[in-house]
Design a protein around this motif. Sequence first.
Motif, mmCIF file in Angstrom:
data_model
loop_
_atom_site.group_PDB
_atom_site.id
_atom_site.type_symbol
_atom_site.label_atom_id
_atom_site.label_comp_id
_atom_site.label_asym_id
_atom_site.label_seq_id
_atom_site.Cartn_x
_atom_site.Cartn_y
_atom_site.Cartn_z
ATOM 1 N N GLU A 1 -9.780 7.735 6.396
ATOM 2 C CA GLU A 1 -10.626 8.110 7.519
ATOM 3 C C GLU A 1 -10.486 7.088 8.659
ATOM 4 N N PRO A 2 -10.405 7.565 9.901
ATOM 5 C CA PRO A 2 -10.235 6.648 11.032
ATOM 6 C C PRO A 2 -11.305 5.563 11.106
ATOM 7 N N PHE A 3 -12.557 5.890 10.794
ATOM 8 C CA PHE A 3 -13.605 4.871 10.900
ATOM 9 C C PHE A 3 -13.415 3.780 9.865
ATOM 10 N N LEU A 4 -12.807 4.107 8.694
ATOM 11 C CA LEU A 4 -12.530 3.097 7.676
ATOM 12 C C LEU A 4 -11.399 2.175 8.126
ATOM 13 N N VAL A 5 -10.371 2.743 8.789
ATOM 14 C CA VAL A 5 -9.280 1.913 9.296
ATOM 15 C C VAL A 5 -9.817 0.924 10.323
ATOM 16 N N MET B 1 0.859 -1.184 0.000
ATOM 17 C CA MET B 1 0.000 0.000 0.000
ATOM 18 C C MET B 1 0.891 1.228 0.000
ATOM 19 N N ARG B 2 1.072 1.801 -1.176
ATOM 20 C CA ARG B 2 2.032 2.890 -1.309
ATOM 21 C C ARG B 2 1.398 4.275 -1.235
ATOM 22 N N ASP B 3 0.094 4.357 -1.517
ATOM 23 C CA ASP B 3 -0.532 5.673 -1.601
ATOM 24 C C ASP B 3 -1.990 5.605 -1.172
ATOM 25 N N HIS B 4 -2.601 6.783 -1.089
ATOM 26 C CA HIS B 4 -3.989 6.897 -0.653
ATOM 27 C C HIS B 4 -4.931 6.150 -1.582
ATOM 28 N N GLU B 5 -4.701 6.255 -2.882
ATOM 29 C CA GLU B 5 -5.608 5.641 -3.843
ATOM 30 C C GLU B 5 -5.650 4.120 -3.693
ATOM 31 N N THR B 6 -4.458 3.492 -3.585
ATOM 32 C CA THR B 6 -4.399 2.037 -3.436
ATOM 33 C C THR B 6 -5.052 1.603 -2.127
ATOM 34 N N ALA B 7 -4.735 2.310 -1.039
ATOM 35 C CA ALA B 7 -5.310 1.962 0.263
ATOM 36 C C ALA B 7 -6.828 2.112 0.256
ATOM 37 N N GLU B 8 -7.320 3.142 -0.377
ATOM 38 C CA GLU B 8 -8.770 3.382 -0.419
ATOM 39 C C GLU B 8 -9.502 2.277 -1.171
ATOM 40 N N ILE B 9 -8.949 1.845 -2.302
ATOM 41 C CA ILE B 9 -9.582 0.776 -3.085
ATOM 42 C C ILE B 9 -9.517 -0.542 -2.320
ATOM 43 N N ALA B 10 -8.374 -0.813 -1.640
ATOM 44 C CA ALA B 10 -8.251 -2.037 -0.847
ATOM 45 C C ALA B 10 -9.279 -2.069 0.271
ATOM 46 N N ILE B 11 -9.493 -0.928 0.912
ATOM 47 C CA ILE B 11 -10.498 -0.853 1.978
ATOM 48 C C ILE B 11 -11.891 -1.092 1.419
ATOM 49 N N ARG B 12 -12.161 -0.534 0.260
ATOM 50 C CA ARG B 12 -13.455 -0.754 -0.377
ATOM 51 C C ARG B 12 -13.640 -2.240 -0.682
ATOM 52 N N ALA B 13 -12.570 -2.896 -1.134
ATOM 53 C CA ALA B 13 -12.652 -4.329 -1.426
ATOM 54 C C ALA B 13 -12.943 -5.122 -0.158
ATOM 55 N N ALA B 14 -12.300 -4.727 0.949
ATOM 56 C CA ALA B 14 -12.520 -5.436 2.212
ATOM 57 C C ALA B 14 -13.945 -5.253 2.713
ATOM 58 N N LEU B 15 -14.485 -4.056 2.518
ATOM 59 C CA LEU B 15 -15.836 -3.770 2.993
ATOM 60 C C LEU B 15 -16.915 -4.405 2.123
ATOM 61 N N THR B 16 -16.540 -4.855 0.936
ATOM 62 C CA THR B 16 -17.509 -5.485 0.031
ATOM 63 C C THR B 16 -17.339 -7.003 -0.014
ATOM 64 N N GLY B 17 -16.683 -7.560 1.018
ATOM 65 C CA GLY B 17 -16.679 -9.010 1.154
ATOM 66 C C GLY B 17 -15.432 -9.737 0.703
ATOM 67 N N HIS B 18 -14.316 -9.032 0.520
ATOM 68 C CA HIS B 18 -13.081 -9.673 0.084
ATOM 69 C C HIS B 18 -12.067 -9.704 1.230
ATOM 70 N N LEU B 19 -11.241 -10.736 1.235
ATOM 71 C CA LEU B 19 -10.121 -10.814 2.177
ATOM 72 C C LEU B 19 -8.893 -10.265 1.463
ATOM 73 N N VAL B 20 -8.284 -9.232 2.034
ATOM 74 C CA VAL B 20 -7.181 -8.521 1.379
ATOM 75 C C VAL B 20 -5.928 -8.616 2.250
#
Length: 567
Positions: free
Chosen positions: A433-437, A392-411
Amino acid sequence: MVNLIEDLTGLARESGCVEVEKCRETLQRAAFAQRSLVAALLDSQLVREPDFLKSLAGALDLPWREESDVQIIENVREKFPARLALGQTVLPEAVTEGGEMRLLTFDPFDHGGWQAVVQHWPGPVRLVLTTRRRLIETLKTTYGVGADTFEELIEGREHETGGLQEEVNVVDEEDSEASVMKFVNQILREGLQQGATDIHFEPLGSDLRIRYRIDGVLHETPVPPRIKVLQDSVISRLKIMAGLDIAERRLPQDGRIALEHTGQPIDVRVATIPCVYGENVSLRLLGQERFDFARLGLDAASEKRIRNLISIPNGIVLVTGPTGCGKSTSLYTFLSSLNVKERRIVTIEDPVEHKLDGVIQIAVKPEINLTFANALRSILRGDPNVIMVGEMRDHETAEIAIRAALTGHLVFSTLHTNDAVGGITRLLDMNIEPFLVGSSVRAFIAQRLVRRLCKHCSQPAHRKPEELVEFGFPKEWADKVRRPVGCEHCRQSGYSGRTALFEIVLMSSRLQEAIQRRGSGPELRELAMREGMIPLRKDGWQKVADGVTSLEEVLRVTSSELEALDE
């Protein structure tokens, strides 16, 4: 020959061999193939080398040198050519006032080698026996790896050009290419035999330094003198093997070499960097490793926590630590344990270090805009169950990974931080955002690699309890501390192999609350410890008490300011 076979078989029996018939059969096969009988017996490992050769020396009335007593004469390179010493595996130990040479060998029946030495040395020669292992080590230290090939190449060029001054001008001549190739292969083979993970070719002002990274520590390998004159030839050969542009010397380049060692494929990643005295070349050696939890060095409780963790259907598991701490190995182990036909696993890596059967692996290519973020977007449309993002090098990658985790994927992914709790602050620094972490991340796992004590030579350290308490080490374990010594099994380093220290932070409701109000790093760390986190250093103390590693190793890899909180 029959009598010699029987005599050697008898010596093998006297030196402790229990499979005497196998020894006799080994010697008979070697005699039929016209191989060295002594070498064949040592290769079979049916005899213990020092015991057998010492018995042989006694039977032949030859002097015997223990490994610790092996010495060589000064300026041996000038008196004894490398091609003779390395080619025949012999080395002068001393020359008497009467001109007699005492010659170290492990095979007194090598008549070809004996004749070669006699022709070179004008005076009498007396054999002195020592172990083959020690002899080969001393030869490499004295002459350098590949010295016999180097010597032949230099002599050939001197003969053709009249001196070393013109050697660079004949680098690409056909008659020298094979020798340069052989020399490079010897360097690579030696690195693989020693278990190196990296080989560095480093141009200096008056030398070409070659270093192997073994068990995480760099070791300079002996090389022949005057190797600087072959620097361009060696670098060019490596670039040709990697499919790189040998004419381009101003810009960094990356490539790969496919090798084979002991029947196993080896993938070599090659990186060149232009520097003041030429091109620096670094090789990363990647073999076909076996990824299982037994190799990670986890205790039973930590392994159970991680197995439970990676069995959850969604969320993010982040492995943190500096470069070279084993993060990729841990991730590959997790993926291998999850790799069943019911799961679709997709990875995005830079680069793909190891190929896993049954796993879809993607290598990022920034030059065509195939970045972590862009590849991750596409993966989410490809019905994955498990995703691994190399970093996870940047905000964009981290944000998409979090979205993937919240939609049912193991990351799974990695972060470069000093400790596990540092992963929290790193994500917040990326403007997540802290609540996403708190809602997406299931755990942060920090790790470090420490060298294992050699099983053959480690000894009790006899450290004073009060001295250990200063480091935070439990004084009741003082009598369990061991220290490295060094022997032939560990290249005199005292260590052999590596294991990992782990620090696992599981996301809890209290930790989520602290993240939500953006608690400080020390506050988060203290809370994580109350929630059951075992710090890296304390995990290290347990491995010290178990005799796995040394106190110095744990201190070496956990000497950050944050570790002061543990003591």
